[in-house]
Scaffold this motif. Structure first.
Motif, PDB file in Angstrom:
ATOM      1  N   GLY A 136      -2.097  -4.265   0.942  1.00 22.65           N
ATOM      2  CA  GLY A 136      -3.276  -3.992   1.408  1.00 22.65           C
ATOM      3  C   GLY A 136      -3.845  -2.688   1.203  1.00 22.65           C
ATOM      4  O   GLY A 136      -3.487  -1.843   0.570  1.00 22.65           O
ATOM      5  N   GLY A 137      -5.123  -2.249   1.875  1.00 24.52           N
ATOM      6  CA  GLY A 137      -5.741  -1.110   1.780  1.00 24.52           C
ATOM      7  C   GLY A 137      -7.250  -1.105   1.382  1.00 24.52           C
ATOM      8  O   GLY A 137      -7.851  -0.212   1.014  1.00 24.52           O
ATOM      9  N   ALA A 138      -7.780  -2.192   2.332  1.00 27.82           N
ATOM     10  CA  ALA A 138      -9.247  -2.434   2.042  1.00 27.82           C
ATOM     11  C   ALA A 138     -10.102  -2.116   0.726  1.00 27.82           C
ATOM     12  O   ALA A 138     -11.206  -2.156   0.572  1.00 27.82           O
ATOM     13  N   PHE A 139      -8.972  -2.828  -0.324  1.00 26.27           N
ATOM     14  CA  PHE A 139      -9.462  -2.543  -1.678  1.00 26.27           C
ATOM     15  C   PHE A 139      -9.739  -1.457  -2.118  1.00 26.27           C
ATOM     16  O   PHE A 139     -10.312  -1.077  -3.433  1.00 26.27           O
ATOM     17  N   VAL A 140      -9.395  -0.006  -1.412  1.00 24.87           N
ATOM     18  CA  VAL A 140      -9.750   1.218  -1.948  1.00 24.87           C
ATOM     19  C   VAL A 140      -8.566   2.072  -1.781  1.00 24.87           C
ATOM     20  O   VAL A 140      -8.553   3.221  -2.203  1.00 24.87           O
ATOM     21  N   GLU A 141      -7.459   1.547  -1.325  1.00 20.95           N
ATOM     22  CA  GLU A 141      -6.257   2.389  -1.069  1.00 20.95           C
ATOM     23  C   GLU A 141      -5.108   1.724  -1.670  1.00 20.95           C
ATOM     24  O   GLU A 141      -5.126   0.539  -1.698  1.00 20.95           O
ATOM     25  N   GLY A 142      -4.067   2.344  -2.232  1.00 20.14           N
ATOM     26  CA  GLY A 142      -2.589   1.603  -2.576  1.00 20.14           C
ATOM     27  C   GLY A 142      -2.691   1.547  -4.057  1.00 20.14           C
ATOM     28  O   GLY A 142      -3.644   1.558  -4.706  1.00 20.14           O
ATOM     29  N   ASP A 143      -1.279   1.508  -4.421  1.00 17.64           N
ATOM     30  CA  ASP A 143      -1.042   1.459  -5.846  1.00 17.64           C
ATOM     31  C   ASP A 143       0.415   0.552  -6.137  1.00 17.64           C
ATOM     32  O   ASP A 143       0.463   0.265  -7.435  1.00 17.64           O
ATOM     33  N   GLY A 144       0.777  -0.102  -5.033  1.00 15.84           N
ATOM     34  CA  GLY A 144       2.043  -0.872  -5.173  1.00 15.84           C
ATOM     35  C   GLY A 144       3.348   0.069  -5.661  1.00 15.84           C
ATOM     36  O   GLY A 144       4.304  -0.870  -5.837  1.00 15.84           O
ATOM     37  N   ARG A 145       3.427   1.040  -5.687  1.00 13.57           N
ATOM     38  CA  ARG A 145       4.419   1.943  -5.856  1.00 13.57           C
ATOM     39  C   ARG A 145       5.555   2.124  -4.789  1.00 13.57           C
ATOM     40  O   ARG A 145       4.843   1.771  -3.560  1.00 13.57           O
TER      41      ARG A 145
END
Length: 369
Positions: A136-145
């Motif tokens: 998740g992250g509103a398509f603007v946050e996060g990287d899966g790491r």
């Protein structure tokens, strides 16, 4: 229905510094109120919340609002970093795989990264149950790491009945036309085809999982497979946590759970408009807005939503719409007293026990599929 694609004025210096200073001043001024709400149970937004949950929800709302008003999307790296050999860069599949809504004159499939958990896959990976996780992250946050997704991934492996997870670092959207739709959905398809074709994991061993905006991607990827992926095998099942089924329904003022969640309108608006930048009729497009656009699928779906979260009403409506389609199998779990996406944020917000119970239910569902 697309907002200006320019960064807000406060994204630029010196306005950024002045705005952050002013906003942090308001946070400090609100701390006594938040502490009062936390330690006096009758004043808490939800009667079942603890002091920690109440306080952290207030802090999370303020910090999310601050970042969203500035609206600067983080840049992602395809370097291995701290994840070392668990991070893997994958290339797009054959161009013919990207049809219909995944075709664009501007946005093309590209190289994308992902992190393996608990370790880089061995030769026995094809015999294991593997989750393709879309964060998740509103398509603007996060990287899966690790830092962003470590908690949910660890909990899925320990309690969710799965053996391994490939956590996708899909492209993030941003103002000024950075990676709008269908970039993230192209990346999700790239990752799924990578697992099936390159790693050669049987599709019935793959669980497609997404929370919040990642839940939106999981839903629309499944829709794409049903509508355009005639030669692509379907996953074992789909598990969704607080999926964002109506991105343009972002005015939280009218939401019955507006006082018991941490998602501000500014965050949802930022994500919705940057992701759908340039698209006409985004609020009704089935690949942007699952709500109101049910479809038939042979893949079983598990949905979890907290009954104190902003997305709860929309999630219930979408589940009913999907259940009304003949032969669809959708299991809905109502997480009591939970705000948005405890699956991802439980360790920060103090909802660990609740989230672990939900993931146990997910594990039962996965094993039955």
């Amino acid at each position: 229905m697309v907002a200006s694609n320019k960064h807000p004025l406060v994204a630029y210096q010196p306005f950024k510094f002045l705005f952050q200073l002013a906003y942090f001043t308001t946070i400090i001024a609100r701390l006594p109120l938040w502490l009062t709400l936390a330690f006096f149970a009758p004043l808490r937004p939800h009667p079942k919340w603890t002091a920690k949950q109440t306080f952290m929800a207030q802090v999370a709302y303020a910090l999310t609002d601050l970042k969203s008003r500035i609206g600067v999307t983080s840049k992602l790296s395809l370097e291995q970093g701290k994840e070392e050999d668990r991070f893997q860069v994958i290339e797009p599949s054959n161009s013919e795989a990207y049809k219909g809504p995944l075709t664009s004159l501007i946005v093309k499939p590209g190289s994308v990264g992902g992190t393996w958990y608990p370790k880089a896959p061995g030769k026995d990976i094809a015999s294991k149950i593997v989750v393709l996780y879309l964060h998740g992250g509103a398509f603007v946050e996060g990287d899966g790491r690790n830092e962003f997704c470590g908690y949910p991934v660890k909990t899925m492996i320990e309690r969710g009945g799965v053996d391994a997870v490939f956590s996708l670092q899909y492209r993030l959207s941003g103002w000024m036309g950075v990676n709008p739709f269908p970039a993230a959905l192209q990346d999700a398809l790239t990752a799924y085809l990578f697992l099936v074709e390159k790693v050669q994991i049987p599709s019935h061993q793959i669980v497609l999982c997404g929370d919040s905006a990642g839940g939106n991607l999981a839903i629309t990827l499944l829709r794409y497979l049903e509508e355009f992926g005639t030669t692509i095998p379907r996953p074992r099942c789909v598990t969704l946590f607080s999926p964002w089924v109506a991105p343009f329904d972002y005015n939280t003022e009218q939401n019955p759970n507006r006082n018991s969640d941490f998602l501000p309108t500014s965050f949802l608006r930022w994500g919705a408009h940057t992701y759908a930048d340039g698209l006409l009729n985004s609020p009704s497009d089935p690949y942007i807005t699952p709500l109101g656009n049910p479809f038939a699928t042979s893949v079983p779906i598990f949905v979890n939503a907290g009954n104190a979260e902003i997305f709860f009403v929309a999630n219930k409506k979408w589940v009913k719409q999907m259940k009304d389609v003949k032969d669809n199998h959708v299991d809905f779990h109502e997480e009591d007293a939970a705000l948005h996406d405890t699956f991802l944020l439980a360790s920060i917000l103090g909802f660990e026990e609740s989230a672990q119970e939900v993931i146990l239910k997910m594990g039962t569902f996965v094993r039955k599929c």
